[in-house]
Design an enzyme around this catalytic site. Sequence first.
Site, PDB file in Angstrom:
ATOM      1  N   GLY A 249     -39.443  26.072 -15.818  1.00  0.00           N
ATOM      2  CA  GLY A 249     -39.797  24.882 -14.796  1.00  0.00           C
ATOM      3  C   GLY A 249     -41.249  25.014 -14.639  1.00  0.00           C
ATOM      4  N   PRO A 292     -38.538  30.759 -18.544  1.00  0.00           N
ATOM      5  CG  PRO A 292     -40.379  32.195 -17.426  1.00  0.00           C
ATOM      6  CD  PRO A 292     -38.917  32.032 -18.127  1.00  0.00           C
ATOM      7  CB  CYS A 362     -52.383   5.479 -39.189  1.00  0.00           C
ATOM      8  SG  CYS A 362     -53.169   5.322 -40.112  1.00  0.00           S
TER       9      CYS A 362
END
Length: 432
Positions: A249, A292, A362
């Site tokens: 984090g 990590p 799109c």
Amino acid sequence: MYNNDSLNVNSKGHLTIGGCDAVDLAMQYGTPLYVLDEKKIEQACNAYLDSFKKYYNSKGLPMYASKALCCKELCRIMKRLGMGLDVVSGGELYTALSVGFPAEKIHFHGNNKTPDEIEYALKSGVGKIVIDNLSEIDIIENMCEELGINANVSLRITPGIDAHTHDFIKTGQIDSKFGFIIENGDAFDVVQKVLEYSHLRLKEFHCHIGSQIFDIEPFVHAAEVMMDFIKEIKNRFGVTVEELNLGGGFGIRYLATDNPTDFENYMKAVSDAVHAKAAEYGLPVPFIFIEPGRSIVGEAGVTLYTVGGIKNIPGIRKYVSVDGGMSDNIRYALYGADYTVLIANKADLPADDIVTVAGKCCESGDLIQEHTHIQSAQVGDILAVLSTGAYNYSMASNYNRIPRPAIVMVNDGEARVIVKRESYDDIIANDV
Ligand SMILES: *Cc1c(COP(=O)(O)O)cnc(C)c1O
């Protein structure tokens, strides 16, 4: 641009990544293109590995959270450097095992592992399965019985920490799909249950409080809550759990204004807290894992696009469209993620225009960044988006049947393809 030692501007005014000219890379390999700097990845891993020597007397291991970017070459690099690995699916496990990653250094996560995935993990001999819900306990126990083996397990605990990050990427608070809650007693019930089973070896408690966190304080608080929990489990059940996983984090730099904490400060503060609690409670200092992901690959990555259409709506905004979009980087559409954008062939010029960078999918929401400062763009320019190493390729899709880009690894001026660009044949490969 922002301060990142893998990036530079050469005498042509072009962006360079790991010593390679970004414009040359775009010409040679085509766009969109993911570029990763191997040195930057190695530096991040080595910094984590070294800090375990310094702050835990080598009694700890960083596990790369492979969901940030999983491919064979990344797994080979982690294997070579001596890192552990986190996987959250059978596909990530398969990728790691395909390059001979040592299974015992792999932790298998996930809030809803399927029985097939659990069986695959157990048969592969993964180091630990991180239990995240009650129903998987019985599945693991029964499969161990069938296979005649025992399983090392970890329990994912929700420490009740509200880290200051985006709602979708914080996970330590009570209202989360992940983990067992301490406050309402769930975490104690699950420990009792696991201890009653004969094939489960309770080795570790785990927590992960969220992602892209800049403050040290929530990490320290989580470590303290987890040490308190270890003590409480010892008091109630007479069992000392000797491994503690504090998750990942750690925040990285996406914008020049981002100022992530030097991870050394984090390692020191958390180590101090863990050691203090261990001394206070007369507990052994646990073997520490961290996980990590983003902070290992994030700043090592850059995505290169070619600018196509430019649409100026006077008084409203200017759209600069590129030849990729949410199919290779969904993070702005998903949670408004910040990025630094620049024109790679004009990297020495001032970023004096303000534009919205749009993709080619799109969807009106297919944007890479809105109202961002950039050099004046023209059709054919090479547009670079920085800090795209984490959660870009790994979240890529074939929306609109757009082939996923290649990944090129750069290192000291040399470049090599580590993931090939998908072809149209790849797109229809599984169609029957
Ligand atoms: C996502 C995740 C990580 C990695 O998080 P980063 O923010 O990329 O460091 C580590 N552990 C667990 C359990 C995760 O879900």
